[in-house]
Design an enzyme around this catalytic site. Structure first.
Site, PDB file in Angstrom:
ATOM      1  N   MET A 154       0.836  -1.194   0.000  1.00 20.61           N
ATOM      2  CA  MET A 154       0.000   0.000   0.000  1.00 20.61           C
ATOM      3  C   MET A 154       0.874   1.248   0.000  1.00 20.61           C
ATOM      4  O   MET A 154       1.934   1.270   0.598  1.00 20.61           O
ATOM      5  CB  MET A 154      -0.876   0.002   1.249  1.00 20.61           C
ATOM      6  CG  MET A 154      -1.932  -1.062   1.217  1.00 20.61           C
ATOM      7  SD  MET A 154      -3.044  -0.890   2.616  1.00 20.61           S
ATOM      8  CE  MET A 154      -4.156  -2.211   2.245  1.00 20.61           C
TER       9      MET A 154
ATOM     10  N   THR B 237       4.649  -7.945  -4.725  1.00 24.57           N
ATOM     11  CA  THR B 237       5.168  -7.563  -3.414  1.00 24.57           C
ATOM     12  C   THR B 237       4.080  -7.191  -2.418  1.00 24.57           C
ATOM     13  O   THR B 237       4.379  -6.913  -1.258  1.00 24.57           O
ATOM     14  CB  THR B 237       6.164  -6.402  -3.574  1.00 24.57           C
ATOM     15  OG1 THR B 237       5.661  -5.460  -4.539  1.00 24.57           O
ATOM     16  CG2 THR B 237       7.506  -6.916  -4.054  1.00 24.57           C
ATOM     17  N   GLU B 238       2.838  -7.159  -2.859  1.00 23.44           N
ATOM     18  CA  GLU B 238       1.661  -7.010  -1.992  1.00 23.44           C
ATOM     19  C   GLU B 238       0.470  -7.610  -2.708  1.00 23.44           C
ATOM     20  O   GLU B 238       0.178  -7.244  -3.847  1.00 23.44           O
ATOM     21  CB  GLU B 238       1.285  -5.540  -1.744  1.00 23.44           C
ATOM     22  CG  GLU B 238       2.039  -4.776  -0.720  1.00 23.44           C
ATOM     23  CD  GLU B 238       1.417  -3.386  -0.525  1.00 23.44           C
ATOM     24  OE1 GLU B 238       0.271  -3.162  -0.985  1.00 23.44           O
ATOM     25  OE2 GLU B 238       2.073  -2.531   0.068  1.00 23.44           O
ATOM     26  N   SER B 239      -0.246  -8.490  -2.033  1.00 26.96           N
ATOM     27  CA  SER B 239      -1.583  -8.867  -2.486  1.00 26.96           C
ATOM     28  C   SER B 239      -2.316  -9.509  -1.321  1.00 26.96           C
ATOM     29  O   SER B 239      -1.731 -10.277  -0.556  1.00 26.96           O
ATOM     30  CB  SER B 239      -1.537  -9.838  -3.675  1.00 26.96           C
ATOM     31  OG  SER B 239      -2.798  -9.867  -4.332  1.00 26.96           O
TER      32      SER B 239
END
Length: 386
Positions: free
Chosen positions: A1, A322-324
């Site tokens: 985020m 790298t984000e989920s």
């Protein structure tokens, strides 16, 4: 985020060791995710028959208003993607023809929650979440935004020992040292230098922690900045300059592994120049903000975004998510419904489809954040109780 206000004022920078960065949320991401679905293109799926999938309009703008999206139709579970590879970190940035499948979480979390701290033990079998994923993200902030103590970080990390890699975003709050001291001996870290006007300071902090409590072999990747282009904090060419500066400083400090700048998948698709700078493409992507994707289809949706990024880079750069994740609480957005059960289903789908190339977002609820639009910003913690 996204951590907004990346190039902060001197007063904010001086307070960085005392409080969490402000407005760490998806604010700008919401307005662009659905612009990925605008027209049809054709991709080849593992050499089989071609499959139509939605693609981006060539002139799409990263911060445009939300566009009405159509459902994607690709059977993405077999899309061929490549995982990042590094001679320095073979065990963590592995070369692969396609995302690995693995078992996923199957039980729900039931304990009551408390907002006194952003971390809480759910009683869940953590290994069910950790199995088959690359790692998980972690931030060291109290509900008030103050820095967690070394003992609090150690308590958090004790719940994350089954995750192969812990991703950090910055060097404030003594987090690099505290995580190095608390992590399991076989765990690796993905480090971040958040303030791009303090790259050398960030490298110095990392070097000190590495030399005191571990080795460079413990570091899989270092990111210079987080979502700079998506947040309108830098142009692609500026990101390239930041990466070059970081890579040089890190090499001088003794690190020769991958250096990247994390951004959103949409920022890379809209700005393929970004492909020229990072050692592999490190991108954040959340199916919830597509609004046309249910939690159970998160894995398929994520594979489609991996394919788009890989294609935008002409197949020359491997792609790591790298984000989920999925929010457990907040407003329904289209067909995307936040709930603990849907979060579990999303994690299962992501893990089964492309877990080996994905960092789950995030370890614990971030009560230090603002609610944000749709009221979901605090509630992405996979191990939290609500």
């Amino acid at each position: 985020m996204r951590l907004s206000n990346l190039i902060a004022s001197a007063s904010l920078l001086s307070a960085a060791t005392l409080a969490a960065p402000a407005n760490h949320e998806h604010k700008d991401k919401r307005a662009v995710v659905t612009t990925t679905v605008q027209k049809q293109t054709t991709i080849i799926v593992n050499g089989a028959a071609s499959t139509p999938v939605a693609a981006l309009e060539e002139n799409a703008v990263v911060n445009s208003a939300p566009a009405a999206a159509t459902s994607t139709t690709s059977s993405a579970a077999s899309v061929a993607t490549a995982a990042a590879s590094s001679s320095e970190n073979n065990s963590q940035v592995s070369a692969a023809a396609s995302p690995a499948s693995s078992s996923a979480a199957t039980s729900t979390q039931s304990s009551s929650s408390s907002q006194a701290s952003s971390s809480s033990s759910s009683g869940e079998d953590v290994s069910s979440f950790a199995s088959g994923v690359r790692g998980i993200t972690y931030t060291p902030y109290e509900s008030s935004g103050a820095c967690k103590s070394a003992s609090e970080v150690a308590s958090d990390l004790a719940q994350l020992t089954d995750f192969p890699v812990i991703r950090l975003y910055g060097t404030d709050c003594n987090q690099v040292e505290n995580v190095f001291k608390a992590k399991a001996s076989n765990q690796k870290v993905f480090l971040g230098i958040y303030y791009v006007d303090q790259i050398q300071d960030g490298v110095n902090t990392i070097k000190s922690a590495v030399e005191s409590y571990g080795s460079w072999d413990d570091v899989t990747t270092v990111s210079i900045g987080n979502e700079l282009v998506n947040g309108n904090q830098a142009t692609p060419s500026q990101v390239g300059q930041y990466i070059d500066s970081g890579r040089s400083a890190l090499k001088a400090a003794g690190y020769t592994g991958p250096v990247v700048s994390v951004d959103t998948f949409i920022a890379v698709i809209n700005n393929p120049e970004l492909c020229d700078y990072s050692d592999y493409m490190a991108v954040n992507a959340h199916a919830y903000f597509d609004k046309n994707t249910v939690a159970q289809d998160s894995g398929k949706w994520l594979l489609e975004q991996i394919q788009r990024v890989w294609t935008a880079c002409d197949g020359k750069k491997n792609v790591v998510i790298t984000e989920s994740g999925w929010p457990s609480k907040g407003e329904t957005y289209g067909v995307a419904v936040p709930s603990k059960e849907n979060q579990k289903d999303a994690v299962s789908a992501i893990t089964s489809s492309c877990g080996a190339d994905t960092f789950l977002f995030t370890a614990f609820n971030d009560y230090w954040k603002a609610d944000g639009a749709y009221g979901v910003e605090k509630y992405w913690g996979i191990l939290s109780n609500e």
